[in-house]
Design a protein around this motif. Structure first.
Motif, short mmCIF file in Angstrom:
data_model
loop_
_atom_site.label_atom_id
_atom_site.label_comp_id
_atom_site.label_asym_id
_atom_site.label_seq_id
_atom_site.Cartn_x
_atom_site.Cartn_y
_atom_site.Cartn_z
N SER A 101 0.85 -1.20 0.00
CA SER A 101 0.00 0.00 0.00
C SER A 101 0.88 1.24 0.00
N ILE A 102 0.37 2.29 -0.64
CA ILE A 102 1.03 3.59 -0.68
C ILE A 102 0.05 4.62 -0.13
N ASP A 103 0.45 5.34 0.91
CA ASP A 103 -0.39 6.37 1.51
C ASP A 103 0.25 7.73 1.30
N LEU A 104 -0.57 8.70 0.95
CA LEU A 104 -0.07 10.05 0.66
C LEU A 104 -0.89 11.08 1.42
N GLY A 105 -0.18 12.02 2.01
CA GLY A 105 -0.82 13.17 2.64
C GLY A 105 -0.14 14.43 2.16
N TYR A 106 -0.93 15.40 1.70
CA TYR A 106 -0.35 16.65 1.18
C TYR A 106 -1.15 17.82 1.72
N ALA A 107 -0.45 18.89 2.10
CA ALA A 107 -1.11 20.10 2.59
C ALA A 107 -0.46 21.33 1.97
N TYR A 108 -1.29 22.22 1.45
CA TYR A 108 -0.83 23.54 0.98
C TYR A 108 -1.44 24.58 1.88
N LEU A 109 -0.61 25.51 2.37
CA LEU A 109 -1.07 26.51 3.33
C LEU A 109 -0.64 27.90 2.89
N ASN A 110 -1.58 28.83 2.87
CA ASN A 110 -1.30 30.22 2.50
C ASN A 110 -1.84 31.13 3.60
N THR A 111 -0.96 31.86 4.26
CA THR A 111 -1.38 32.71 5.39
C THR A 111 -0.98 34.16 5.14
N LYS A 112 -1.71 35.07 5.78
CA LYS A 112 -1.42 36.49 5.63
C LYS A 112 -1.93 37.25 6.86
N LEU A 113 -1.05 38.03 7.48
CA LEU A 113 -1.47 38.93 8.55
C LEU A 113 -2.05 40.18 7.91
N GLN A 114 -3.32 40.45 8.15
CA GLN A 114 -4.01 41.56 7.52
C GLN A 114 -3.93 42.85 8.33
N GLN A 115 -3.80 42.70 9.65
CA GLN A 115 -3.83 43.90 10.49
C GLN A 115 -3.11 43.62 11.80
N PHE A 116 -2.32 44.61 12.25
CA PHE A 116 -1.69 44.52 13.56
C PHE A 116 -1.95 45.82 14.31
N THR A 117 -2.65 45.74 15.42
CA THR A 117 -2.97 46.90 16.24
C THR A 117 -2.25 46.74 17.58
N PRO A 118 -1.11 47.40 17.76
CA PRO A 118 -0.34 47.20 19.00
C PRO A 118 -1.12 47.65 20.22
N PRO A 119 -1.02 46.92 21.31
CA PRO A 119 -1.71 47.30 22.55
C PRO A 119 -0.98 48.46 23.23
N ALA A 120 -1.63 49.03 24.23
CA ALA A 120 -0.97 50.08 25.01
C ALA A 120 0.29 49.50 25.66
N MET A 121 1.38 50.25 25.59
CA MET A 121 2.65 49.73 26.07
C MET A 121 2.88 50.11 27.53
N PRO A 122 3.09 49.13 28.40
CA PRO A 122 3.38 49.43 29.81
C PRO A 122 4.70 50.20 29.93
N ILE A 123 4.89 50.84 31.06
CA ILE A 123 6.08 51.67 31.26
C ILE A 123 7.36 50.84 31.33
N TYR A 124 7.23 49.53 31.48
CA TYR A 124 8.41 48.68 31.62
C TYR A 124 9.17 48.52 30.31
N TYR A 125 8.55 48.86 29.19
CA TYR A 125 9.16 48.58 27.89
C TYR A 125 9.31 49.88 27.09
N SER A 126 10.34 49.86 26.23
CA SER A 126 10.57 51.01 25.37
C SER A 126 10.06 50.78 23.95
N GLN A 127 9.98 49.52 23.54
CA GLN A 127 9.53 49.20 22.18
C GLN A 127 8.81 47.86 22.17
N LEU A 128 7.86 47.74 21.24
CA LEU A 128 7.19 46.48 20.98
C LEU A 128 7.31 46.17 19.49
N PHE A 129 7.70 44.95 19.17
CA PHE A 129 7.82 44.53 17.78
C PHE A 129 6.91 43.34 17.53
N SER A 130 6.15 43.39 16.46
CA SER A 130 5.36 42.24 16.07
C SER A 130 6.29 41.18 15.49
#
Length: 256
Positions: A101-130
């Motif tokens: 027997s021959i078994d085959l599994g195939y997956a194609y995946l296409n993803t896209k980040l459409q929007q990034f809304t950074p949260p309020a930054m606490p005083i402990y940090y100077s920068q936030l990077f997605s």
């Protein structure tokens, strides 16, 4: 279908201790087929589209100078994203001749980040990077993955037992694991993984099974999940894959 991923509490992410649930609307269309004749088997195909909102995304936080050495660096999850994901999955099997027997599994995946809304930054940090670029693919999302398995069962008498030999090959595309705007782009290399196995069910007609296995036969070495700590100490590393391993299993069956 409409689903969600539960929120969580992480006490080591100072200022970002909680993250709320994310939601997804999923649309799927597929078919399942079975065919007989000289070469029997089956073919299942599914196409899907996922729409995420209030998505949980990982951000890299740079500790502010006033808090260096007081709080630890953090890579918390925050509800800041909206993305879409679509793909195709194929699951198939054929039996070209008796015992093989021959078994085959195939997956194609296409993803896209459409929007990034950074949260309020606490005083402990100077920068936030997605960890993800808006308009780019989500991290750790290879476009193509193929798994191919061949299994042959020897034509032996039942008094000897059932002996089968198998091999599984899995290919996974290279994929990005970080945001090149916040850290050097960390590209996880492609993977070609080979596993082998041999099984003897009912050894000599006894209720005893023997099995041999070997994983990562070629001893492939790669990072499967990077630490993405460049902003913390100017370097990066990650979790490595499992090395080549082999072993033997023995099973005794009580009763029928």
């Amino acid at each position: 279908a409409r689903g969600y991923r539960a929120g969580s509490i992480t006490n080591n992410s100072i200022g970002f201790e909680t993250v709320g649930p994310e939601k997804v609307d999923t649309y799927e269309l597929g078919m399942k087929t079975t065919f007989r004749g000289a070469v029997p088997g089956y073919l299942n195909v599914a196409a899907y589209y996922n729409n995420f909102s209030n998505q949980q995304l990982t951000v890299n936080a740079t500790v502010a100078n006033d808090w260096l050495g007081i709080i630890p660096p953090a890579s918390p999850n925050v509800n800041a994203g909206k993305s879409r994901m679509w793909g195709v999955e194929v699951d198939a099997s054929v039996r070209p001749f008796e015992g093989f027997s021959i078994d085959l599994g195939y997956a194609y995946l296409n993803t896209k980040l459409q929007q990034f809304t950074p949260p309020a930054m606490p005083i402990y940090y100077s920068q936030l990077f997605s960890a993800t670029v808006v308009g780019g693919p989500l991290p750790l999302s290879p476009k193509n993955r193929l798994t191919l398995t061949g299994t042959y069962t020897l034509p032996l008498d039942d008094s000897i037992g059932k002996i089968s030999l198998g091999a599984t090959f899995t290919h996974t595309d290279a994929n990005a694991a970080s945001n090149p705007l916040s850290t050097p782009l960390y590209m996880l290399k492609k993977s070609n993984l080979l596993n082998l196995n041999a099984d003897w069910h009912g050894v000599g007609g006894l209720p005893v099974d023997l099995a041999f296995f070997m994983t990562n036969v070629t001893n492939e070495k790669r990072i499967v999940f990077p630490s993405q700590s460049y902003n913390t100490y100017g370097g990066d590393g990650g979790h490595v894959n499992e090395p080549r391993m082999w072993g033997v299993k023995v099973k005794y069956r009580f009763g029928n």
